[in-house]
Each structure stands twice: as structure tokens, then as C-alpha cells.
Scaffold this active site. Structure first.
Site, PDB file in Angstrom:
ATOM      1  N   SER A   1       0.838  -1.199   0.000  1.00  0.00           N
ATOM      2  CA  SER A   1       0.000   0.000   0.000  1.00  0.00           C
ATOM      3  C   SER A   1       0.881   1.261   0.000  1.00  0.00           C
ATOM      4  O   SER A   1       1.734   1.395  -0.871  1.00  0.00           O
ATOM      5  CB  SER A   1      -0.953  -0.056   1.196  1.00  0.00           C
ATOM      6  OG  SER A   1      -2.003   0.850   1.024  1.00  0.00           O
TER       7      SER A   1
ATOM      8  N   ASP B   1      -8.081  -2.734  -7.288  1.00  0.00           N
ATOM      9  CA  ASP B   1      -7.577  -2.472  -5.943  1.00  0.00           C
ATOM     10  C   ASP B   1      -8.617  -1.694  -5.131  1.00  0.00           C
ATOM     11  O   ASP B   1      -9.114  -0.654  -5.567  1.00  0.00           O
ATOM     12  CB  ASP B   1      -6.282  -1.666  -6.057  1.00  0.00           C
ATOM     13  CG  ASP B   1      -5.658  -1.430  -4.702  1.00  0.00           C
ATOM     14  OD1 ASP B   1      -4.806  -2.225  -4.307  1.00  0.00           O
ATOM     15  OD2 ASP B   1      -6.043  -0.463  -4.025  1.00  0.00           O
TER      16      ASP B   1
ATOM     17  N   HIS C   1      -6.872  -5.754  -1.571  1.00  0.00           N
ATOM     18  CA  HIS C   1      -5.838  -4.756  -1.311  1.00  0.00           C
ATOM     19  C   HIS C   1      -4.759  -5.400  -0.442  1.00  0.00           C
ATOM     20  O   HIS C   1      -5.072  -6.028   0.553  1.00  0.00           O
ATOM     21  CB  HIS C   1      -6.451  -3.538  -0.604  1.00  0.00           C
ATOM     22  CG  HIS C   1      -5.472  -2.408  -0.419  1.00  0.00           C
ATOM     23  ND1 HIS C   1      -4.828  -1.805  -1.480  1.00  0.00           N
ATOM     24  CD2 HIS C   1      -5.021  -1.781   0.700  1.00  0.00           C
ATOM     25  CE1 HIS C   1      -4.019  -0.844  -1.008  1.00  0.00           C
ATOM     26  NE2 HIS C   1      -4.126  -0.817   0.299  1.00  0.00           N
TER      27      HIS C   1
END
Length: 388
Positions: free
Chosen positions: A124, A232, A281
Site C-alpha cells: 500500500s 484495488d 488490497h
């Protein structure tokens, strides 16, 4: 930071934690109130257990289990780019880029100096942090006299698009602010730094471009492996596509499919990539990270192939290894059309859904889709449930 030494290994894995960011006084204050562990080390546990690629169990981490592992928690809120100390006008310090430098400096005395390979990984915001810092880490080690260490990057779920939002919203908080605007404000607030080679591609004041993978990647010197879900969840969130409760409208459904196409396009020249058509994610620190496959190859296997290709290429610049693929991108067009995708849960009930339930929940019109693809509806349903 957390360190798990493995004296027999000359491989080092440094992991940058993720967790969004904040870009002005108001949303940093609110982050401090609600997510303190992402802003201060005061309440961090004394030890942590590594999972996924940080696990020391060969079953969970077939290729990297024996490496020296370093987990660098994220408390700088600046996508690992900041270089500003606390000042009169600024309540907070943003020192993401400097934290990485200091950790490297300290690890050199703990065995990093004899490393063969240093893999800078992150998920991330940590994945974007890898793109922003991997070349700088390589330069730092060279300047310290350690030219022999091969520095590489592994960016997981940090390859964002600066696309048009599904619904435009004003930039009020981290979640609703369009990515370009948030980063533009953030860089100023954090005194963020981007790599020189990327900076030179853009006009002064346009450094925010370097936070977007497809723009910074061509300027990088170190090899980087990009792992990115085609759909995502964090990208959809900042694009204001919210998949809760009510079925998705047709406009949203088209937007989601288009997002997958756009993302696939930005990855076509990325030598080493793994991009499953799933709605999710982050992946590399999940314990199910070995289960996901693209075209029959799992992520640990693809990383192993990438390692081998770098090893072989150093010797004689041979063509890619046969039967060991490193460019893996799903070509099917909608979320979860890959049967190995992680399980989907209904956000409200927490119940698991199969692909057909999920697509119906998303407002997927089987009749219409079958027509578009020139198929019988029953045939399409069969294909969906078998994941072909």
C-alpha cells in the site's frame, strides 16, 4: 524497527508498512486521535510475528523464509517521502525518507554489510514508498562503500492511477480526496522528496507525478517487481466507487471494468509483474499469499523466477527463463474472474460469497453480459463458477 536475524543468509528483506497518509493539520489531528499506532511508536508491541513473505515458515514462505527480516512500521504518514522535522509552524514531523536511511545505516553494523541481496518491499503506502526510495537506498549503500549489494524493490498494492474519479468530490479528508490533489497537498505539507531522476521529468511544482507508479517506474535504476490487484480496493475508494449494500449501477460497473483495463495498460511494459483480476488490497504479508495464481503461477514462484532471471542476466544477459514466467497479468475483464482470488465477504453480514453471488451483488447482469460476449447465459454462468 523489528529485526529477525538469520545468520546463515546473505539475503535481507526490509519491509515498509502501509496505512494511507494525512496531508493537513485537520486530517493529521484526526489520524492521531483514531490511528495512533500509525503516528507514534509509543504503543508498539515489543515483538511481532512475521506473516506471508515475512514468515520464517517454509510452508508459508517457500522462497524467502530463511532471509534476514526487517519490519519498519509506518509512523510518518507521508508515504515514506517526508524530510521535515517538527517546527514552529508544523506540529508534526514527517521523516519517512530519513527513517529508511537511518535504519539502513544501523543495519550495516548488524550484518547488512555482507549482504548479497537487499529486497526493499512494502504494501500500500509502503509499496509506493518502495518506488520512491529503492534507488536512494542503492545510492546510500554505494556511497558507504558497499557496491556489491544488489538492491531490488517489491511494490505491493502501491501502484495507483491518477485517473478521473467516478464521482468528483471536494478534497476534505484522505478518503474522499482525489489522489492527485491529496499528494499535491501532502508533498508541501511533508516537505516530501522524490528521486532526482523522476523529478527531472516534470516541471517544478509537479513532483506529485512521481508518486504514481507508471510515471516513476521508467526512471528507476534498480529492478522492481510490481504486485497489483487489477481492482484495488484502495484505488476504488479514492475514486468514490463504494461497493456496499446496494447493487452497483451500470455506470459504476463500466467504471470498474475500465479501471482494470487502464491498470493492465500501465503494466504492459513492467518486466516483472503479478496482477490478478481480483477486488482486494495488499497481499505479500497475508498468510494466504501463496494461494493466488495468475496463469497457473503463484506469486512466490514468480518472485523465485524473477530472482533467477536477475541472477542469470547478471552473468550473460540471456532471454527469459523457459517455464519460469515473471510478467503475469490476468486478461479476464471483471473482478474475481480469476478462480484463485481471495474469498469475498459481504461488508455488512461478514458472510462469504462465491463469485456468482458476488457479481449479482455487484449488479452484474448475466443476460446482458452473455449477449455482449456472444454466449448463452447458462454457459456464462458455468464459466464464471469454474473461473475460466
Amino acid at each position: 524497527y523489528y529485526l529477525k536475524e538469520s545468520k546463515g543468509s546473505r539475503r535481507w528483506l526490509l519491509f515498509l508498512e502501509g496505512g494511507w497518509y494525512c496531508f493537513n493539520r485537520e486530517n493529521c489531528d484526526s489520524r492521531y486521535d483514531t490511528m495512533r499506532r500509525l503516528m507514534s511508536s509509543r504503543e508498539w508491541p515489543a515483538t511481532r510475528v512475521g506473516t506471508g513473505i515475512l514468515s520464517s515458515q517454509p510452508e508459508e514462505n517457500p522462497h524467502w523464509w530463511n532471509a534476514n527480516m526487517v519490519f519498519i512500521p509506518y509512523c510518518s504518514s507521508d508515504v515514506w517521502s517526508g524530510a521535515s522535522s517538527k517546527s514552529e509552524k508544523n506540529e508534526y514531523a514527517f521523516m519517512g525518507a530519513l527513517i529508511i536511511q537511518e535504519v539502513i545505516k544501523e543495519l550495516v553494523g548488524k550484518g547488512l554489510s555482507t549482504a548479497k541481496v537487499l529486497l526493499l518491499a512494502g504494501s500500500s503506502a509502503g509499496g509506493t514508498g518502495v518506488l520512491l526510495n529503492v534507488d536512494r537506498v542503492a545510492e546510500q549503500l554505494e556511497e558507504m562503500g558497499y557496491q556489491g549489494i544488489q538492491v531490488r524493490g517489491l511494490a505491493d498494492s502501491g501502484w495507483f492511477l491518477d485517473n478521473k474519479q467516478y464521482r468528483r468530490t471536494d478534497c476534505i479528508d484522505t478518503i474522499t480526496c482525489a489522489p492527485t490533489e491529496a499528494i499535491r497537498r501532502g508533498i508541501r505539507y511533508w516537505n516530501g522528496i522524490v528521486p532526482e531522476r523522476c523529478k527531472l521529468q516534470f516541471k517544478e511544482g509537479e513532483e506529485w507525478n512521481c508518486f504514481f507508479g507508471y510515471k516513476i517506474y521508467p526512471t528507476l535504476r534498480c529492478p522492481v517487481f510490481v504486485v497489483q490487484w487489477l481492482f484495488d480496493e484502495a484505488q476504488l475508494t479514492v475514486d468514490n466507487v463504494h461497493l456496499t449494500g446496494q447493487p452497483v449501477q451500470e455506470g459504476q460497473w463500466l467504471y470498474i471494468q475500465n479501471l482494470g483495463r487502464e491498470l493492465r495498460n500501465t503494466l504492459k511494459d513492467v518486466t516483472a509483474s503479478f496482477a490478478p483480476a481480483c477486488l482486494s488490497h495488499e497481499i505479500i504479508t497475508r498468510n494466504h499469499w501463496t494461494d493466488i495464481q495468475v496463469k497457473g503461477t503463484s506469486l512466490p514462484r514468480a518472485l523465485h523466477c524473477w530472482d533467477r532471471s536477475l541472477h542469470e542476466n547478471n552473468k550473460n544477459g540471456k532471454a527469459p527463463l523457459k517455464g519460469c514466467p515473471i510478467h503475469l497479468i490476468d486478461s479476464c475483464p471483471w473482478p474475481h474472474c480469476n478462480p484463485s482470488c481471495p474469498t469475498i465477504r459481504d461488508q455488512f453480514t461478514g458472510q462469504e460469497m462465491n463469485v456468482i453471488q458476488f457479481l449479482m451483488h455487484m449488479g452484474f447482469d448475466v443476460q446482458k453480459m452473455a449477449q455482449q460476449q456472444g454466449l448463452e447465459p447458462s454457459k456464462l454462468l458455468g464459466m464464471l463458477s469454474s473461473g475460466n
